[in-house]
Design an enzyme around this catalytic site. Sequence first.
Site, short mmCIF file in Angstrom:
data_model
loop_
_atom_site.label_atom_id
_atom_site.label_comp_id
_atom_site.label_asym_id
_atom_site.label_seq_id
_atom_site.Cartn_x
_atom_site.Cartn_y
_atom_site.Cartn_z
N MET A 154 0.44 -2.19 9.50
CA MET A 154 0.79 -0.78 9.40
C MET A 154 -0.25 0.07 8.65
SD MET A 154 3.39 -0.72 11.19
CE MET A 154 4.34 -2.04 11.88
N HIS A 168 -3.52 2.30 8.16
CA HIS A 168 -4.37 3.18 8.95
C HIS A 168 -5.84 2.77 8.78
CE1 HIS A 168 -0.73 5.60 8.40
NE2 HIS A 168 -1.07 6.20 9.53
N GLU A 200 -6.97 -1.53 0.86
CA GLU A 200 -8.37 -1.94 1.02
C GLU A 200 -8.87 -2.64 -0.23
OE1 GLU A 200 -7.46 0.77 4.25
OE2 GLU A 200 -6.98 0.82 2.13
N ASP A 232 -13.15 -21.13 -1.08
CA ASP A 232 -13.74 -21.84 0.06
C ASP A 232 -15.08 -22.47 -0.30
OD1 ASP A 232 -14.06 -22.60 2.90
OD2 ASP A 232 -15.65 -21.10 2.86
#
EC number: 4.6.1.17
Length: 160
Positions: free
Chosen positions: A75, A77, A113, A127
Amino acid sequence: MEKLTHINEQGRARMVDVSGKPVTRRTAVARSRIRMKRETMERIRQGKVSKGDVLAVAQVAGIMAAKKTADLIPMCHPVPLKSADIRFYEEGDEVLVVEAEVKTDNVTGVEMEALTAVSIAALTVYDMCKAIDREMVVTDTCLLSKTGGKSGDYVRREEK
């Protein structure tokens, strides 16, 4: 009770309509921590991790993640970012802190973000170091601050 903005009249998920909102400067800062063995932190410091420069790769991964947030979170933008910066700090010999600051001039904020950036940067550290430390823990991911928009500014109160 406040109306849920991501739910339509049928009770189904929707992307919020932001078309009537004014463009303002929006910023967000988020943080995540990676708890690791002392030896792992030392190898990161010394550049002795076989996959390469852990912090350089994690920094690029965090920036890329910030730019791709709308592709990952249904959801969200798509937001044209003005900047994204990833910083690293050590808390003692066993905790690496990842911090992201993201900025835009837009009708919607950049909290997701910034949170995505620190999450992916931290997972990249995991990782790159998992072969030497599978006990690492990514933790304490949170929004530290945000500015702009209708809801105004926010600064997280740190727990003692």
